[in-house]
Design a protein around this motif. Structure first.
Motif, PDB file in Angstrom:
ATOM      1  N   VAL A   1      26.992  16.311 -18.807  1.00  0.00           N
ATOM      2  CA  VAL A   1      26.696  15.979 -17.863  1.00  0.00           C
ATOM      3  C   VAL A   1      26.577  15.030 -16.852  1.00  0.00           C
ATOM      4  CG1 VAL A   1      24.490  17.014 -16.236  1.00  0.00           C
ATOM      5  CG2 VAL A   1      25.708  17.956 -18.646  1.00  0.00           C
ATOM      6  N   GLN A   2      25.349  13.353 -17.800  1.00  0.00           N
ATOM      7  CA  GLN A   2      25.329  12.368 -17.197  1.00  0.00           C
ATOM      8  C   GLN A   2      26.473  11.115 -17.157  1.00  0.00           C
ATOM      9  OE1 GLN A   2      20.164  11.969 -17.590  1.00  0.00           O
ATOM     10  NE2 GLN A   2      20.521  12.836 -16.060  1.00  0.00           N
ATOM     11  N   HIS A   3      26.780  10.686 -16.547  1.00  0.00           N
ATOM     12  CA  HIS A   3      27.833   9.610 -16.488  1.00  0.00           C
ATOM     13  C   HIS A   3      27.585   7.890 -16.479  1.00  0.00           C
ATOM     14  CE1 HIS A   3      30.553  13.061 -17.510  1.00  0.00           C
ATOM     15  NE2 HIS A   3      30.321  13.425 -16.338  1.00  0.00           N
ATOM     16  N   TYR A   4      26.245   8.586 -15.399  1.00  0.00           N
ATOM     17  CA  TYR A   4      25.434   6.875 -15.750  1.00  0.00           C
ATOM     18  C   TYR A   4      24.943   6.041 -16.556  1.00  0.00           C
ATOM     19  CZ  TYR A   4      21.281   9.427 -14.081  1.00  0.00           C
ATOM     20  OH  TYR A   4      20.858   9.890 -13.872  1.00  0.00           O
ATOM     21  N   GLN A   5      24.553   4.844 -17.098  1.00  0.00           N
ATOM     22  CA  GLN A   5      24.083   4.885 -18.315  1.00  0.00           C
ATOM     23  C   GLN A   5      22.384   4.112 -17.445  1.00  0.00           C
ATOM     24  OE1 GLN A   5      27.341   3.337 -17.435  1.00  0.00           O
ATOM     25  NE2 GLN A   5      27.542   5.529 -18.638  1.00  0.00           N
ATOM     26  N   GLY A   6      22.679   3.261 -16.924  1.00  0.00           N
ATOM     27  CA  GLY A   6      21.293   2.893 -15.880  1.00  0.00           C
ATOM     28  C   GLY A   6      20.903   3.231 -15.072  1.00  0.00           C
ATOM     29  N   ILE A   7      19.487   3.059 -14.813  1.00  0.00           N
ATOM     30  CA  ILE A   7      18.759   3.010 -13.391  1.00  0.00           C
ATOM     31  C   ILE A   7      18.299   1.693 -13.456  1.00  0.00           C
ATOM     32  CG2 ILE A   7      17.066   4.459 -11.697  1.00  0.00           C
ATOM     33  CD1 ILE A   7      17.379   6.160 -13.882  1.00  0.00           C
ATOM     34  N   VAL A   8      18.183   1.521 -12.201  1.00  0.00           N
ATOM     35  CA  VAL A   8      17.951   0.517 -11.410  1.00  0.00           C
ATOM     36  C   VAL A   8      16.786   0.422 -10.195  1.00  0.00           C
ATOM     37  CG1 VAL A   8      17.393  -2.143 -10.290  1.00  0.00           C
ATOM     38  CG2 VAL A   8      19.214  -0.952 -12.035  1.00  0.00           C
ATOM     39  N   THR A   9      15.169  -0.063 -10.230  1.00  0.00           N
ATOM     40  CA  THR A   9      14.346   0.663  -9.182  1.00  0.00           C
ATOM     41  C   THR A   9      14.313  -1.105  -8.539  1.00  0.00           C
ATOM     42  OG1 THR A   9      12.707   2.512 -10.308  1.00  0.00           O
ATOM     43  CG2 THR A   9      11.782   1.191  -8.564  1.00  0.00           C
ATOM     44  N   LEU A  10      14.229  -0.790  -6.829  1.00  0.00           N
ATOM     45  CA  LEU A  10      14.214  -1.818  -5.834  1.00  0.00           C
ATOM     46  C   LEU A  10      12.667  -1.705  -5.577  1.00  0.00           C
ATOM     47  CD1 LEU A  10      17.626  -1.814  -5.482  1.00  0.00           C
ATOM     48  CD2 LEU A  10      16.853  -3.241  -7.088  1.00  0.00           C
ATOM     49  N   SER A  11      12.161  -2.570  -4.851  1.00  0.00           N
ATOM     50  CA  SER A  11      11.932  -2.778  -3.453  1.00  0.00           C
ATOM     51  C   SER A  11      11.524  -2.476  -2.456  1.00  0.00           C
ATOM     52  CB  SER A  11      10.608  -3.844  -3.797  1.00  0.00           C
ATOM     53  OG  SER A  11      11.561  -5.370  -3.505  1.00  0.00           O
ATOM     54  N   ASP A  12      13.070  -2.405  -2.257  1.00  0.00           N
ATOM     55  CA  ASP A  12      13.923  -2.995  -0.822  1.00  0.00           C
ATOM     56  C   ASP A  12      15.140  -1.751  -1.147  1.00  0.00           C
ATOM     57  OD1 ASP A  12      15.108  -2.835   1.357  1.00  0.00           O
ATOM     58  OD2 ASP A  12      15.773  -5.265   1.474  1.00  0.00           O
ATOM     59  N   SER A  13      15.020  -0.828  -0.150  1.00  0.00           N
ATOM     60  CA  SER A  13      16.432   0.322  -0.517  1.00  0.00           C
ATOM     61  C   SER A  13      18.166  -0.093  -0.010  1.00  0.00           C
ATOM     62  CB  SER A  13      15.716   1.492   0.556  1.00  0.00           C
ATOM     63  OG  SER A  13      16.074   1.197   1.883  1.00  0.00           O
ATOM     64  N   GLY A  14      17.646  -1.545   0.868  1.00  0.00           N
ATOM     65  CA  GLY A  14      19.103  -2.069   1.418  1.00  0.00           C
ATOM     66  C   GLY A  14      20.088  -2.750   0.225  1.00  0.00           C
ATOM     67  N   LYS A  15      18.837  -3.258  -0.696  1.00  0.00           N
ATOM     68  CA  LYS A  15      19.267  -4.171  -1.366  1.00  0.00           C
ATOM     69  C   LYS A  15      21.005  -3.734  -2.582  1.00  0.00           C
ATOM     70  CE  LYS A  15      17.959  -7.424  -4.822  1.00  0.00           C
ATOM     71  NZ  LYS A  15      17.999  -8.734  -4.500  1.00  0.00           N
ATOM     72  N   GLN A  16      21.455  -4.514  -2.597  1.00  0.00           N
ATOM     73  CA  GLN A  16      22.544  -4.306  -4.449  1.00  0.00           C
ATOM     74  C   GLN A  16      22.544  -5.388  -5.272  1.00  0.00           C
ATOM     75  OE1 GLN A  16      24.901  -2.011  -4.324  1.00  0.00           O
ATOM     76  NE2 GLN A  16      24.189  -1.009  -2.353  1.00  0.00           N
ATOM     77  N   VAL A  17      22.938  -4.404  -6.668  1.00  0.00           N
ATOM     78  CA  VAL A  17      22.718  -4.934  -7.510  1.00  0.00           C
ATOM     79  C   VAL A  17      23.565  -5.812  -8.798  1.00  0.00           C
ATOM     80  CG1 VAL A  17      20.231  -4.432  -7.894  1.00  0.00           C
ATOM     81  CG2 VAL A  17      22.486  -3.498  -9.119  1.00  0.00           C
ATOM     82  N   HIS A  18      23.695  -6.834  -9.132  1.00  0.00           N
ATOM     83  CA  HIS A  18      25.372  -7.730  -9.295  1.00  0.00           C
ATOM     84  C   HIS A  18      24.759  -8.031 -10.856  1.00  0.00           C
ATOM     85  CE1 HIS A  18      26.265  -7.727  -4.841  1.00  0.00           C
ATOM     86  NE2 HIS A  18      24.792  -8.424  -5.030  1.00  0.00           N
ATOM     87  N   ASP A  19      25.985  -7.481 -12.094  1.00  0.00           N
ATOM     88  CA  ASP A  19      26.102  -8.257 -13.530  1.00  0.00           C
ATOM     89  C   ASP A  19      27.072  -8.174 -13.249  1.00  0.00           C
ATOM     90  OD1 ASP A  19      24.285  -9.479 -15.436  1.00  0.00           O
ATOM     91  OD2 ASP A  19      25.701  -7.506 -15.825  1.00  0.00           O
ATOM     92  N   LYS A  20      28.097  -8.848 -14.437  1.00  0.00           N
ATOM     93  CA  LYS A  20      29.708  -8.249 -14.756  1.00  0.00           C
ATOM     94  C   LYS A  20      29.592  -7.569 -15.621  1.00  0.00           C
ATOM     95  CE  LYS A  20      28.964 -11.587 -18.499  1.00  0.00           C
ATOM     96  NZ  LYS A  20      28.987 -12.648 -19.637  1.00  0.00           N
ATOM     97  N   ASN A  21      28.301  -6.824 -16.145  1.00  0.00           N
ATOM     98  CA  ASN A  21      28.686  -5.826 -16.601  1.00  0.00           C
ATOM     99  C   ASN A  21      28.659  -4.692 -16.166  1.00  0.00           C
ATOM    100  OD1 ASN A  21      28.451  -4.219 -19.667  1.00  0.00           O
ATOM    101  ND2 ASN A  21      26.410  -3.965 -19.655  1.00  0.00           N
ATOM    102  N   ILE A  22      27.834  -4.697 -15.319  1.00  0.00           N
ATOM    103  CA  ILE A  22      28.589  -3.912 -14.191  1.00  0.00           C
ATOM    104  C   ILE A  22      29.631  -3.279 -13.403  1.00  0.00           C
ATOM    105  CG2 ILE A  22      27.452  -2.464 -12.263  1.00  0.00           C
ATOM    106  CD1 ILE A  22      24.458  -4.070 -12.352  1.00  0.00           C
ATOM    107  N   SER A  23      30.002  -1.496 -14.114  1.00  0.00           N
ATOM    108  CA  SER A  23      31.275  -1.726 -13.016  1.00  0.00           C
ATOM    109  C   SER A  23      31.517  -0.724 -11.886  1.00  0.00           C
ATOM    110  CB  SER A  23      32.201  -0.955 -14.243  1.00  0.00           C
ATOM    111  OG  SER A  23      31.403   0.792 -14.447  1.00  0.00           O
TER     112      SER A  23
END
Length: 821
Positions: free
Chosen positions: A504-526
């Motif tokens: 059913v769910q194929h994502y592993q994590g959820i990030v909550t942000l204060s700014d809706s336009g922001k992207q997050v970055h990490d080498k472990n994120i595909s």
């Protein structure tokens, strides 16, 4: 009875623990804190027995540790701490830690240091004790936060004077009409919901008032300063420009800058949102709902499993009692001939049956209720409830006695009625052996002609004693079916989490942000997907009031959304797509809400009420979810769509990589929280089911052994003259055993195959009944379950065969063949 009593005993044990620790019924919190005005309003509510304020701060103690520190008061009556070791704090430099913190190496007497934190006066404390709190039923989970890794590692309590917070963090509430209601029951939940609704109405005006209280003094101060500067600026502006010096112009410029700064501050203050008041009942306590979901699942299984178990036991008891009376036919006939009444003759068997039924039921009931519930309770290791408190299940005792009497007295009554109708002369003669008949197999010449004499005799005997054949097959099938159902329950429980996060769910994590336009970055994120993820309360727009806490997921765009969530139709199994015509809800939510395509539902998001239309129902196993497009959200909500979350797909899901990813993300500006749903859902109310299944399998196996032994004994006693005859004719002991065992093997094989079908039906029925809360178990039975249920039944058949061999060896041929006249 032991299995039936487990559910009530689990509930009672929890209720006793919560009563002993005086767990509050409700916790009131606010996004802008709580004041004495809130406290007084709650205190004077007619339904309130006790209300107690407390402080709390969340501290990132180290890179890998997040601790929530609560205020402790000796005078507090609610949410009492249970000391595991040491003592409770009495001085400002003392602290007690969660018993879970022991695993991190903390010890009594050790100095405990916290970083400088707003809201706390001190930083250095002495550890004087380790405790459990009724607010945390789970022994492992401590909830989530927006600090550090996003997960709270443990809690701590220190005296109230250590805190310097102006506002309270929470108000613990105990209602005055819930003391006599058992925790977790529908009656208790209904009463709390009723009282909570009245309290919400009482505090209805507070969100806006609290905002005004908070920003009012600051706004007044800013307005005064602004008026003063504006007055000075006006005076400077009144001076003609030709008379203004450089100093005057600089002063004017400085005043303009000050005015602009104050106006910006005023605007910022006016943007402060009204307070959101949250009312969390006990189900919000970590592990509370999991425990009661587990209890309800066990109780649901305990209604069905023992019922089927009892059916098999009644069947075997009926056979045994019937055989006993059949053996005494000559005695009954003689007594009839001597003039004894039918009632007098029946009394011997009635008294025997009543004694067997009542004594057996009471003995079994006492043994069951004193052992099984306590054993199952001890195996539920994922909670802090350590004190077992059983109840005497009088209703179940009565049911067990009735069931025992149905099995014994019922069978005796039926057989007596049949036998006492016959004439005394007929009763004093033994029944003639059943005549052999040609069977259908004989018509299949190629098969029949290839069988030897012994095989032909065995197959004829199978159909000669049809009642015994049916009883044996049903008995063995019932036991095999019970075992297969037990293995199937284990498979369904074990597959719940993997199926949810693989199918059913194929994502592993959820990030909550204060700014809706922001992207997050990490080498472990595909890969990552922008979405709005919010917890909402859903209820039907009409009909019976039924609320459910649901996770709302609204992706920014529907492109490639299937790579993150599979929306598979619960009815057709086909893939579905999000549209702007409605929401797609999960299967268990649809069942609870009595919803289908076209149904209207109410969704409460904060203090906003949305009316949504169901466009589809999707397969889901754990949790309630609602999926919708951003456009449809804007159609039904007055709040503008803001995708302040990111669904993450990770390259590696190992614990070390997950924690490293969390640390890296939380260092980035605007990141409030990081969670991993799969690893935060370790229990979901299923931990105890696996242990219960082991008991069911063991009991089913034991019943299987009894069934085979009992029916084989009946078989031998019914055919004693026949078996003696073939021994006289020169059959060796091994051949006589084979003569009987061959029939048992065929019946056992038939019973195993038939039992698999019974087991599948029973498993499906049990798992549907066991679905509580937000859980929908996958209806799967893996092949080892079929193999083990067959192997165990075959082993019991072999054991009975060995016992039978020695019984047949000791048959006295002369006594068995002697005249019965």
């Amino acid at each position: 009875m032991g299995i039936r009593a487990t559910g009530p005993d689990l509930d009672n044990s929890a209720d006793k623990y919560f009563a002993q620790q005086n767990l509050g019924d409700l916790n009131v919190t606010s996004t802008l804190g709580l004041t004495n005005k809130d406290l007084n309003l709650v205190r004077h509510d007619k339904n309130i027995q006790t209300v107690e304020p407390s402080h709390m701060v969340t501290v990132k103690k180290s890179q890998n540790q997040v601790v929530q520190v609560y205020s402790y008061s000796k005078a507090a009556k609610l949410n009492k701490l249970k000391v595991v070791s040491g003592k409770l704090p009495t001085k400002a430099n003392q602290i007690v830690l969660d018993a879970k913190a022991k695993s991190d190496g903390y010890k009594l007497g050790q100095t405990y240091t916290l970083p400088k934190t707003d809201g706390l006066k001190g930083q250095s404390f002495k550890i004087v004790g380790f405790v459990n709190s009724p607010l945390f039923v789970s022994s492992t989970d401590r909830g989530t936060t927006n600090v550090g890794s996003g997960e709270v590692d443990y809690f701590a309590y220190t005296p109230q004077q250590v805190f310097n917070q102006k506002a309270y963090a929470t108000l613990a509430v105990r209602f005055n009409n819930t003391a006599d209601l058992i925790a977790g029951t529908s009656q208790y939940n209904k009463q709390v919901n009723h009282d909570q609704a009245q309290l919400e109405n009482r505090l209805n005006a507070r969100p806006e008032q609290r905002r005004a209280e908070l920003i009012g003094p600051e706004l007044t101060k800013v307005n005064q300063q602004l008026t003063k500067l504006q007055k000075q600026a006006k005076q400077l502006q009144s001076v003609p420009s030709q008379y203004q010096s450089a100093t005057t112009k600089a002063a004017a410029k400085k005043l303009d800058a000050g005015i602009a700064k104050l106006q910006a501050a005023k605007t910022q203050l006016q943007k402060t949102p009204r307070a959101t008041y949250l009312y969390n009942d006990r189900t919000a306590n970590v592990g509370y709902q999991d425990y009661f979901d587990e209890s309800k699942s066990i109780a649901a299984i305990a209604v069905i499993f023992p019922g089927f178990f009892l059916f098999i036991a009644v069947l075997i008891t009926f056979t045994t009692i019937s055989r006993m009376i059949e053996k005494n036919r000559r005695e009954i006939g003689l007594m009839r001939a001597l003039g004894y009444t039918k009632g007098f003759i029946s009394m011997k068997y009635v008294i025997y049956s009543v004694l067997a039924g009542v004594l057996g039921s009471i003995a079994g009931g006492i043994l069951g209720t004193m052992t099984l519930p306590k054993f199952i309770f001890s195996m539920l290791s994922n909670n802090n409830l350590t004190q077992y408190a059983g109840v005497i299940p009088w209703a179940f005792i009565v049911e067990a006695i009735i069931a025992g009497l149905v099995a014994t007295l019922g069978s005796a009554t039926v057989v007596l009625i049949i036998n006492l109708r016959e004439k005394p002369t007929e009763l004093m003669r033994e029944r003639a052996p059943k005549a052999g008949k040609r069977i259908l197999m004989e018509r299949i010449k190629p098969l029949w002609n290839r069988m030897n004499f012994n095989q032909k005799v065995s197959y004829r005997n199978l159909f000669r004693y049809k009642t015994r054949m049916i009883m044996t097959i049903v008995g063995i099938a019932g036991c095999t079916g019970l075992m297969l159902a037990g293995f199937g329950i284990r498979d369904s429980v074990n597959d719940l989490i993997p199926d949810q996060f693989n199918q059913v769910q194929h994502y592993q994590g959820i990030v909550t942000l204060s700014d809706s336009g922001k992207q997050v970055h990490d080498k472990n994120i595909s890969a990552q997907k922008s979405a709005m993820v919010q917890s909402i309360t859903v209820s039907p727009t009409k009909g019976t009031k039924r609320n459910a806490t649901v996770t709302m997921v609204a992706p920014k765009s529907t492109a490639h959304f299937s790579k993150y969530v599979s929306l598979t139709s619960a009815k057709t199994g086909k893939a579905q797509k999000l549209t702007n015509s409605g929401v797609i809800i999960t299967e268990k939510l649809a069942t609870d809400m009595h919803a289908k395509k076209g149904t209207k539902l109410s969704a409460k998001l904060g203090n906003k009420l949305l009316k949504v239309r169901v466009a589809g129902v999707t397969k889901n196993y754990a949790g309630h979810y609602m999926y919708l497009t951003s456009k449809y959200f804007n159609q039904v909500s007055t709040t503008k769509y803001a995708p302040t979350s990111r669904l993450l797909k990770l390259k590696s899901e190992s614990a070390s990589h997950r924690h490293q990813t969390s640390r890296n993300l939380l260092k980035q500006s605007g990141v409030l929280n990081v969670t991993y749903p799969r690893y935060a859902s370790s229990s979901l109310g299923t931990v105890g089911l696996s242990s219960v299944v082991l008991i069911f399998i063991a009991l089913s196996a034991a019943l299987g052994l009894v069934v085979l032994y009992n029916l084989t004994n009946v078989n031998i006693s019914e055919r004693m003259r026949e078996l003696s005859t073939i021994k006289v004719l020169g059959f060796y002991d091994n051949e006589v055993t084979a003569y009987v065992a061959r029939e048992n093997v065929v019946l056992t094989l038939a019973g195993i195959v038939f039992g698999w079908f019974i087991g599948l039906i029973l498993h499906h029925f049990i798992m549907i009944k066991a679905q509580t809360g937000a859980i929908l178990f996958p209806l799967t039975v893996h092949y080892p379950g079929y193999i083990w249920s067959a192997v165990l039944t075959a082993c019991f058949s072999l054991v009975v065969g060995v016992i039978t061999h020695y019984k047949l060896k000791n048959i006295d041929m002369l006594d068995s063949l002697s005249s019965s006249e």
